[in-house]
Scaffold this motif. Structure first.
Motif: not given
Length: 523
Positions: A249-261
């Motif tokens: 399982i991989v993720g989160p497939g986000t474009g925002i690093v600091t507040t998401w990844a």
């Protein structure tokens, strides 16, 4: 018949990724002298067979020093593509699309990502569906995709829709997601790189208008944060993990690093097999977004994202991958995202990611054709053919030819403010250098100091020249070649013999024309 075609393309791929240097070895018998390991005698360099021509225009004399200090690595399956999961219903990624198979055969086996579309009417799993139906995904669609992966040797990141969990009425459940994951896991087998739950969840709050087909009901109104995502993600994760204890399982497939990844990496930790993020250079639609701006280096935004992802992944004890992105996330003016400059940009992107610990990059693709398309290639949908091969794809082929291995550090002397970059890959057979000259005027007369004695040295050039033009252009959408060879829609590609380079001991000499990139292969 199909097997014979695939085999010939795989043979060509092996030639491109290393055997080309061996095939050209006969041309190098008079390449010049080298230091004999036995005697220590240094012979004088001589003019090689099939020498590189001197470029016209001004020359800047520069020295490049390559050290044996490791500054990153390029591993297996580094190159990848991302496409909208909704197109799985079509024949684009199927055994019938021999053109797509031909293009992929020019690259080392990589990773395809089927995700990137989440809406109320998109990517719906129908376990009893007939298949080949738009906006539905049926078992037969997944099986067809699995056969394509197995035939090409590529793997896949497969997205599971989560946004519909919030729809009113609810159109996605954990049970349905588990059922889809189970079928995907069984069908893809070793071709499955990982299941990715959701796509760009940071954008959920922008998708609240039911009239557009997106989510109509979100927790906490429109204030959707990473903690909201984590609370729902864990429900999907637990359901899938209970049914499939070993599924990656991989993720989160986000474009925002600091507040998401970063916070998600801390939350999920080793529940993930890889941390994933997205990167697009820019929207590329304003007056300042030119092809010349695109190739400006360094890209401080990319460096910040890559550094942040490397830190987050290292803290969580997992690898990371840029599993979606490109020069733009939208169609641009012709000559920017689809111009030759995008090829030079893509080379810097790939090596920058490798220097920051990424395991790879998935370039977003599109169907259809429009001027300014950011896609490395565009395909017909719901057809089964390739519409166009764009300059960016040539860069990926050249990068693949550079091989896999450790990245060595490089440093220029005498370069000044010229926009030129250099990368060195220590492979199992030698040392491969990629030098990208993005200067609009200056050619390089380059002397390269290496950490090892040279026995053979050849050069392949990525160039652009439109018929009738006096020189290359970064806005040109055609006329791109690797060593004089063009890439056909079916993956046909026959470059000319590599140039032989003059060398002496641990030193090699060559030219790097303006607006070009070269691959130097050294044994």
């Amino acid at each position: 018949m199909r097997y014979e075609k695939i085999s010939s393309r795989l043979t060509r791929r092996r030639i491109l990724q290393g055997s080309a240097a061996m095939a050209a070895a006969s041309l190098l018998s008079s390449c010049g002298g080298s230091t004999s390991p036995a005697s220590g005698t240094t012979q004088q360099p001589t003019m090689p067979t099939n020498p590189q021509p001197v470029p016209s225009g001004p020359l800047t004399v520069v020295t490049l020093t390559v050290s044996a200090t490791v500054a990153g690595a390029i591993g297996q399956r580094f190159i990848g593509f991302s496409f909208a999961k909704t197109t799985i219903y079509s024949q684009n990624y199927s055994l019938s699309n021999t053109q797509m198979m031909g293009l992929l055969s020019l690259l080392p086996p990589g990773i395809l990502r089927a995700n990137g579309t989440e809406c109320l009417s998109c990517s719906t799993w129908e376990p009893n569906g007939a298949g080949s139906t738009q906006y539905q995904i049926a078992p037969s669609d997944v099986s067809r995709y699995a056969a394509f992966l197995q035939a090409t040797g590529w793997q896949s990141i497969y997205g599971i829709n989560m946004s519909n969990y919030y729809s009113s009425p609810q159109s996605q459940t954990v049970a349905n997601a588990v059922n889809e994951a189970e079928y995907v896991y069984g069908a893809l087998g070793s071709s499955l790189y990982g299941i990715e739950i959701a796509n760009e969840p940071e954008l959920y709050y922008e998708q609240t208008n039911a009239a557009t087909g997106y989510m109509a009901n979100l927790p906490n109104g429109t204030n959707y944060s990473v903690t909201n995502y984590e609370a729902t993600w864990i429900l999907f994760y637990n359901g899938i993990r209970a049914a499939l204890p070993t599924v990656p399982i991989v993720g989160p497939g986000t474009g925002i690093v600091t507040t998401w990844a970063s916070p998600f990496a801390s939350y999920a930790g080793t529940k993930l097999n890889a941390l994933t993020a997205h990167y697009y250079r820019d929207y590329l639609q304003s007056a300042s977004d030119t092809a010349q701006w695109l190739i400006t280096y360094p890209d401080t935004s990319l460096n910040g994202i890559a550094t942040g992802m490397q830190t987050a992944a290292k803290s969580a004890g997992i690898p990371w991958r840029m599993d979606e992105g490109n020069s733009s996330d939208n169609t641009t003016l012709s000559g920017i995202a689809d111009g030759f400059g995008s090829a030079l940009w893509a080379l810097d992107l790939l090596f920058t990611l490798a220097q920051n610990g990424a395991t790879g990059m998935n370039f977003m693709t599109t169907n259809g054709e429009a001027a300014g398309s950011y896609s490395p290639f565009t395909y017909l949908d719901p057809g089964s053919g390739i519409y166009a091969v764009h300059p960016e794809f040539y860069a990926l082929v050249l990068f693949g030819m550079a091989g896999q291995g450790s990245l060595y550090t490089t440093a220029f002397s005498g370069l000044g403010s010229l926009n030129i970059t250099a990368y060195a890959v220590k492979t199992s057979t030698g040392l491969n250098l990629v030098i990208v000259n993005k200067d609009p005027v200056q050619n390089l007369q380059l002397t390269i100091d290496l950490p090892q004695t040279v026995h053979t040295a050849t050069l392949l050039a990525l160039t652009q020249l439109t018929s009738g033009a006096s020189g290359p252009s970064v806005t040109a959408t055609s006329g791109v070649m690797i060593q004089g060879g063009t890439i056909g829609l079916n993956g046909s590609f026959t470059p000319a013999a590599a140039y032989g380079l003059s060398y002496n001991g641990a030193q090699v000499s060559c030219y790097v024309p303006f607006y070009s990139a070269v691959l130097i292969q050294i044994t």
